[in-house]
Design a protein around this motif. Sequence first.
Motif, PDB file in Angstrom:
ATOM      1  N   GLY A 199       1.077  -1.390   0.097  1.00  0.00           N
ATOM      2  CA  GLY A 199      -0.053   0.129   0.138  1.00  0.00           C
ATOM      3  C   GLY A 199       1.050   1.512   0.019  1.00  0.00           C
ATOM      4  N   LYS A 200       0.082   2.469  -0.011  1.00  0.00           N
ATOM      5  CA  LYS A 200       0.570   3.535   0.182  1.00  0.00           C
ATOM      6  C   LYS A 200       1.701   4.047   1.785  1.00  0.00           C
ATOM      7  N   ARG A 201       2.337   4.975   1.266  1.00  0.00           N
ATOM      8  CA  ARG A 201       2.629   5.983   2.185  1.00  0.00           C
ATOM      9  C   ARG A 201       1.973   6.397   3.319  1.00  0.00           C
ATOM     10  N   ILE A 202       2.507   6.657   4.120  1.00  0.00           N
ATOM     11  CA  ILE A 202       1.126   7.722   5.313  1.00  0.00           C
ATOM     12  C   ILE A 202       1.268   9.218   4.431  1.00  0.00           C
ATOM     13  N   GLY A 203       0.430   9.909   3.746  1.00  0.00           N
ATOM     14  CA  GLY A 203       0.266  11.101   2.759  1.00  0.00           C
ATOM     15  C   GLY A 203       1.508  11.061   1.514  1.00  0.00           C
ATOM     16  N   PHE A 204       1.297   9.784   0.748  1.00  0.00           N
ATOM     17  CA  PHE A 204       1.394   9.908  -0.516  1.00  0.00           C
ATOM     18  C   PHE A 204       0.193  11.053  -1.421  1.00  0.00           C
ATOM     19  N   LYS A 205       0.597  11.629  -1.904  1.00  0.00           N
ATOM     20  CA  LYS A 205      -0.215  12.913  -2.875  1.00  0.00           C
ATOM     21  C   LYS A 205      -0.830  14.045  -1.923  1.00  0.00           C
ATOM     22  N   LYS A 206      -0.076  13.297  -1.084  1.00  0.00           N
ATOM     23  CA  LYS A 206      -0.936  14.649  -0.153  1.00  0.00           C
ATOM     24  C   LYS A 206       0.326  15.946   0.665  1.00  0.00           C
ATOM     25  N   ASP A 207       1.498  15.370   1.765  1.00  0.00           N
ATOM     26  CA  ASP A 207       2.222  15.170   1.949  1.00  0.00           C
ATOM     27  C   ASP A 207       3.932  15.678   0.829  1.00  0.00           C
ATOM     28  N   PRO A 208       4.711  16.575   1.330  1.00  0.00           N
ATOM     29  CA  PRO A 208       5.389  16.467   0.398  1.00  0.00           C
ATOM     30  C   PRO A 208       6.388  15.774   0.793  1.00  0.00           C
ATOM     31  N   MET A 209       7.290  15.116  -0.180  1.00  0.00           N
ATOM     32  CA  MET A 209       8.219  14.230  -0.231  1.00  0.00           C
ATOM     33  C   MET A 209       9.064  14.634  -0.885  1.00  0.00           C
ATOM     34  N   ARG A 210       9.937  15.094  -0.481  1.00  0.00           N
ATOM     35  CA  ARG A 210      10.886  15.385  -1.163  1.00  0.00           C
ATOM     36  C   ARG A 210      12.423  14.783  -1.152  1.00  0.00           C
ATOM     37  N   PRO A 211      13.604  14.607  -2.117  1.00  0.00           N
ATOM     38  CA  PRO A 211      14.605  14.210  -1.564  1.00  0.00           C
ATOM     39  C   PRO A 211      15.522  14.823  -1.014  1.00  0.00           C
ATOM     40  N   HIS A 212      16.550  14.465   0.487  1.00  0.00           N
ATOM     41  CA  HIS A 212      16.714  15.121   1.484  1.00  0.00           C
ATOM     42  C   HIS A 212      18.600  15.314   1.308  1.00  0.00           C
ATOM     43  N   ASN A 213      18.749  15.171   0.267  1.00  0.00           N
ATOM     44  CA  ASN A 213      20.520  15.266   0.262  1.00  0.00           C
ATOM     45  C   ASN A 213      20.594  14.971  -1.019  1.00  0.00           C
ATOM     46  N   LEU A 214      20.905  16.181  -1.592  1.00  0.00           N
ATOM     47  CA  LEU A 214      20.880  16.096  -3.239  1.00  0.00           C
ATOM     48  C   LEU A 214      22.830  15.342  -3.047  1.00  0.00           C
TER      49      LEU A 214
END
Length: 462
Positions: A199-214
Amino acid sequence: MPVGLSAASTVSLAADKLDTGNTTFMIISAALVMVMTPGLAFFYGGMVRVKSVLNMLMMSFISLGVVTILWVLYGFSLTFGTDAGGFIGKGDYLGLSGIGLTELWPGYTIPIYVFAVFQLMFAVITPALISGALADRVKFTAWTLFITLWVTVVYFPVAHWVWGAGGWLFELGVIDFAGGTAVHINAGAAALGAILVLGKRIGFKKDPMRPHNLPLVMLGAGLLWFGWFGFNAGSWLGVKDGVAGVAFFNTQIATAAAMLGWLAFERIRHGSFTTLGAASGAVAGLVAITPACGAVSPMGAIAVGVIAGVLCAWAVGLKYRFGYDDSLDVIGVHLVGGLTGSLLIGLFASGGVQSDVKGLFYGGGFDQLGKQAIGAFSVLGYSFVASYLLAKIVDLVIGFRATADEETAGVDQAFHAETAYDFSAVGGSLGRTPATGPVLPIGEENGSGTTENQAEQKKVDA
């Protein structure tokens, strides 16, 4: 690699004695492929949220431990033992016992032990590739059990089909120089099957989920690019006839072309050239050229790279359209990239490198394209169904997914009792203050995804 290409190959690699040059080359190649797994860990680790970094690293590193032991016990034997019905190897090499120090791999100039350790590194990285799709939400013990079952039921048999003498795709004449089907399509299809169970992560398509360390992502991509030369060139198992050199060069060419193709696509679609796009495009090119690096010319490698870069850049956004949560775009990059490279062999095979097989654009008709399609989609179908069932079994037996509290708080603390960064060293409070409320560590508000994901996150943020 040659053991799975003899039906189509015109190159004779018959051997009489150990060749120290080829053996040295293969030992170095095995070491390069080993480096790819830590490189993958960094690549994935930079794309997840701060609270999941260590777990992401460990999901790759545990594969180095588990798969190595299974390979010695029975994995090498099931993959490269005497064929049984075209689908699996027999127990010729159980425990890797009874092998002489200089006993050669049949038909080649390298010892069995060297061939076995080179192939081991492929077996290690393939389940690690799956982990990116499951980021942020998997129990570590369940993941360890899953990869134990998966390599046994899926990877070992599929690798035998493709590369083992007598394997049914081997006998059909499917070309897979270094793993487009056995590694990338296999892992991508497995990722799709597993996430449908999770299933989906909690907050998928709702919360910001960007890379933390490019920077960590770029480091990982660089290590993958570096190690991939051993992955591809080493798959010819020798350097005497020049094929490994062409495979090496084609790897560089296609990777560069794919990176440029991805960047062009994201510039047109999103208006920016991103570091994440460059890293993801490079990996897409590496994936696509893997099966084709010994079949195409340098110009063909450019075509493979550009097509893969554009298609993979487009494909990573499909999860938002269809609603499946592939955290780090394993499906968009590895499944789509593997399919692209495998099928394009049927169009761009030049007949002048590893074999005389020609693709459609070189006068070979549709014959090889049909074989490539059979190989690609049979592996996709088997891996998807088997992986879905294995994930279901793990979920029923011990539970596959972390609890909501563990996922929200962070799987690093829940399963490893550690955090990736110690912010107390830079001063200041990370606790709660009456004026500001909770202060999160740097990057904690961020998450995972590729360029397409970043565009979706902008919509979420707005």
